[in-house]
Design an enzyme around this catalytic site. Structure first.
Site, mmCIF file in Angstrom:
data_model
loop_
_atom_site.group_PDB
_atom_site.id
_atom_site.type_symbol
_atom_site.label_atom_id
_atom_site.label_comp_id
_atom_site.label_asym_id
_atom_site.label_seq_id
_atom_site.Cartn_x
_atom_site.Cartn_y
_atom_site.Cartn_z
ATOM 1 N N THR A 123 50.275 59.576 58.767
ATOM 2 C CA THR A 123 50.635 59.471 57.344
ATOM 3 C C THR A 123 51.847 58.584 57.074
ATOM 4 O O THR A 123 52.760 58.492 57.903
ATOM 5 C CB THR A 123 50.950 60.882 56.790
ATOM 6 O OG1 THR A 123 51.673 60.769 55.560
ATOM 7 C CG2 THR A 123 51.810 61.706 57.743
ATOM 8 N N GLU A 125 54.124 59.407 55.228
ATOM 9 C CA GLU A 125 55.310 60.292 55.193
ATOM 10 C C GLU A 125 56.173 60.068 56.432
ATOM 11 O O GLU A 125 57.364 60.381 56.422
ATOM 12 C CB GLU A 125 54.865 61.760 55.160
ATOM 13 C CG GLU A 125 54.767 62.367 53.790
ATOM 14 C CD GLU A 125 56.104 62.581 53.091
ATOM 15 O OE1 GLU A 125 56.991 63.234 53.670
ATOM 16 O OE2 GLU A 125 56.257 62.086 51.970
ATOM 17 N N TYR A 147 56.989 68.420 57.327
ATOM 18 C CA TYR A 147 55.624 67.880 57.407
ATOM 19 C C TYR A 147 55.632 66.531 58.126
ATOM 20 O O TYR A 147 54.865 66.300 59.069
ATOM 21 C CB TYR A 147 55.047 67.725 55.991
ATOM 22 C CG TYR A 147 53.763 66.919 55.920
ATOM 23 C CD1 TYR A 147 52.519 67.507 56.122
ATOM 24 C CD2 TYR A 147 53.795 65.542 55.645
ATOM 25 C CE1 TYR A 147 51.344 66.764 56.052
ATOM 26 C CE2 TYR A 147 52.630 64.788 55.578
ATOM 27 C CZ TYR A 147 51.404 65.407 55.781
ATOM 28 O OH TYR A 147 50.257 64.650 55.729
ATOM 29 N N LYS A 151 54.001 65.541 61.734
ATOM 30 C CA LYS A 151 52.975 64.488 61.807
ATOM 31 C C LYS A 151 53.390 63.382 62.782
ATOM 32 O O LYS A 151 52.541 62.750 63.407
ATOM 33 C CB LYS A 151 52.721 63.906 60.411
ATOM 34 C CG LYS A 151 51.798 64.764 59.550
ATOM 35 C CD LYS A 151 50.341 64.597 59.990
ATOM 36 C CE LYS A 151 49.387 65.362 59.111
ATOM 37 N NZ LYS A 151 47.973 65.157 59.473
#
Ligand code: NAP
Ligand code: GDD
Length: 344
Positions: A123, A125, A147, A151
């Site tokens: 991602t 992110e 998160y 990831k």
């Protein structure tokens, strides 16, 4: 006929990917968590075409079992605790699922069928506090949420298993992608749902957090095509998938309201900023600090050149159409909901 195993099949991306693979003639297996009320989520309409296996990303035995049953040629690991805000409330569960869960899936593949091609849902992110604009495959990572941190582990363990065991393992670094099937906790769907409720007179106003944050928003249907393309190449690699356009949350709000014939005018700043319906003068957007995050990702803007050049991937659904589709879909859903509530 190829066998594909999708984790996270009940989610937004899982559903579009399942449709794509069924169209291509795959035998599709999907893992599902046991729930007290059976719920097929976004694949309810195609549930009869899917082979479901009960499993959980935190239970490696269940994933080994899923590999034995499916004999998957391609594994798409889409399962995750995917809501960034929740990752501060449940950091351990987020890490168990989004980080160690990836190792569990890779170990299951290595044990049962090491020839399987593996896709990891990485991602944007991971770029977090962005180190360059636009972000590409070589941009250094700086995650800003539990998160994103989890990831990043998933991303590196995928790369590590590729280099350590010669697995065909790819990471797709996907920027935000939305759709009519997006969960209502994510900002785009929260907005389109609220916009139609306000238009239809069943909601007073919309409360948001940081409207200055910028995202590179595409449509999930386009992005699942990139996942499939990544697993069809000679050699495994990692790719950024993005639109190369970025907009603020505020712009998304304005465009969504425009689709129902409402023009928003902004007044005030910071937590006192409000959005007014230009015609009625009514306040329809307010800031609620409860939606602010402990650490924010201010801007995401991806450069998909590598995917376009190597995979031949191309975004087909433009941003304006994405918002239009989401508003139209919510208008149908909410109108139906109101009709039913009047009958009862
Ligand atoms: P989503 O709609 O939230 O779907 C998540 C899926 O994961 C659901 O099917 C959920 O099952 C499943 N899941 C959660 N925890 C699990 C567990 N412990 N064991 C098994 N399954 C579990 O997410 P999405 O938007 O489709 O995203 C798919 C993947 O791409 C995620 O990994 C996400 O982090 C990543 N990603 C998404 C975006 C985006 O903008 N959408 C961008 C980059 C990366 P239940 O139905 O049981 O909850
Ligand atoms: N959810 C939400 N709700 N977000 C809000 C709100 C609100 O009321 N108000 C402002 N925002 C801002 C968030 O602070 C964030 O900056 C932005 O809107 C987008 O939030 P989300 O839609 O929740 O998505 P995200 O960018 O945090 O995460 C999504 O994209 C990632 C890829 O960059 C998720 O799909 C992740 O799973 C994915 O990895």
């Amino acid at each position: 006929m190829k066998n594909a195993l999708i984790t996270g099949i009940t989610g937004q991306d899982g559903s579009y990917l399942a449709e794509l693979l069924l169209e291509k003639g795959y035998n599709v297996y999907g893992i599902m968590r046991r729930k007290s009320v059976v719920d097929y989520g976004n694949v309810d309409h195609i549930k009869d075409k899917i082979n479901f296996i009960y499993a959980d990303m935190t239970d490696v035995i269940s994933l080994i079992n899923a590999m034995i049953i499916s004999q998957a040629d391609e594994v798409y690991n889409l399962a995750a605790q995917s809501f960034v805000a929740t990752s501060w409330e449940q950091p351990i569960a987020t890490a168990d699922i989004n980080a160690l869960g990836v190792t569990n899936m890779l170990e299951a593949i290595r044990t049962v069928k090491p020839s399987a091609h593996f896709y990891q849902a990485s991602t944007s992110e991971m770029f977090g506090l962005v180190q360059e604009i636009p972000q590409k495959e070589t941009t250094p990572f700086y995650p800003r949420s539990p998160y994103g941190v989890a990831k990043l582990y998933g991303h590196w363990i995928t790369k590590n298993y590729r280099e350590s065991y010669n697995l065909y393992a790819c990471s797709g670094i996907l920027f935000n992608h939305e759709s009519e099937r997006r969960g209502k906790e994510f900002v785009t769907r929260k907005i389109t749902d609220a916009v139609v409720r306000i238009k239809l007179g069943v909601q007073d106003h919309l409360e948001l957090g940081n409207m200055d944050s910028k995202r590179d928003w595409g449509h999930s249907k386009d992005y699942v095509k990139a996942m499939w393309l990544m697993l069809q190449q000679e050699t495994p690699d990692d790719y950024v998938i993005a639109t190369n356009e970025t907009r603020t949350v505020r712009e998304f709000v304005e465009i969504a309201f425009n689709h129902v014939g409402i023009t928003v005018e902004w007044q005030g700043t910071g937590v006192d900023e409000i959005g007014i319906d230009k015609t009625t003068g009514k306040t329809i957007v307010k800031i609620n600090p409860k939606f602010f995050r402990p650490a924010e990702v201010d801007i995401l803007l991806g450069d998909p050149t590598k995917a376009e050049t190597v995979l031949g991937w191309k975004r087909e659904i433009p941003f304006a159409n994405l918002v239009e589709r989401m508003v139209k879909n919510d208008m149908e859903l909410v109108t139906r909901e109101i009709k039913i509530s009047k009958l009862n």
